[in-house]
Write an enzyme that holds these catalytic residues in place. Structure first.
Site, PDB file in Angstrom:
ATOM      1  N   ARG A  11     -23.935  20.453   4.816  1.00 32.44           N
ATOM      2  CA  ARG A  11     -24.276  19.297   3.831  1.00 32.44           C
ATOM      3  C   ARG A  11     -25.664  18.861   4.137  1.00 32.44           C
ATOM      4  O   ARG A  11     -26.613  18.685   3.517  1.00 32.44           O
ATOM      5  CB  ARG A  11     -23.594  18.189   3.588  1.00 32.44           C
ATOM      6  CG  ARG A  11     -22.039  18.593   2.862  1.00 32.44           C
ATOM      7  CD  ARG A  11     -20.981  17.671   3.015  1.00 32.44           C
ATOM      8  NE  ARG A  11     -20.561  17.400   4.574  1.00 32.44           N
ATOM      9  CZ  ARG A  11     -20.044  16.045   4.842  1.00 32.44           C
ATOM     10  NH1 ARG A  11     -19.919  15.290   3.965  1.00 32.44           N
ATOM     11  NH2 ARG A  11     -19.845  16.050   6.108  1.00 32.44           N
ATOM     12  N   ASN A  51     -18.444  17.905   0.560  1.00 29.46           N
ATOM     13  CA  ASN A  51     -17.321  18.958   0.867  1.00 29.46           C
ATOM     14  C   ASN A  51     -16.371  18.598  -0.301  1.00 29.46           C
ATOM     15  O   ASN A  51     -16.065  17.445  -0.819  1.00 29.46           O
ATOM     16  CB  ASN A  51     -16.614  18.558   2.047  1.00 29.46           C
ATOM     17  CG  ASN A  51     -17.547  18.937   3.294  1.00 29.46           C
ATOM     18  OD1 ASN A  51     -18.478  19.729   3.232  1.00 29.46           O
ATOM     19  ND2 ASN A  51     -17.063  18.325   4.511  1.00 29.46           N
TER      20      ASN A  51
END
Length: 89
Positions: free
Chosen positions: A15, A33
């Protein structure tokens, strides 16, 4: 663009890495996520050429990631994002 990235993409800095790439490309949106521990969801808006580059980067990921699949779709931009952010579920 919306994308679902599957593989070893959680717990490897994916990320943060994607946010950095999106910032470099001046894209807005988010990366998060998924509940499935092998997936990351991405929403990105911006110039089509920059979105193409981000999609290529999704296949690459940071060095510790193992990307098995990227399912990406393009649609009209919402214009609701001011920057590219990291979200959590």
């Amino acid at each position: 663009m919306t994308a679902q990235v599957t593989g070893r993409v959680q717990g490897v800095g994916f990320r943060w890495w994607i946010r950095s790439r999106a910032d470099e490309l001046h894209l807005t949106g988010w990366v998060m996520n998924d509940a499935d521990e092998r997936q990351v969801a991405v929403v990105a808006e911006g110039d089509p050429d920059d979105l193409d580059e981000l999609e290529r980067q999704l296949w690459r990921g940071p060095g510790s990631a193992q990307v098995d699949r990227v399912d990406a779709e393009r649609g009209p931009a919402s214009g609701e994002y001011l920057r590219f952010e990291i979200g959590r579920r």
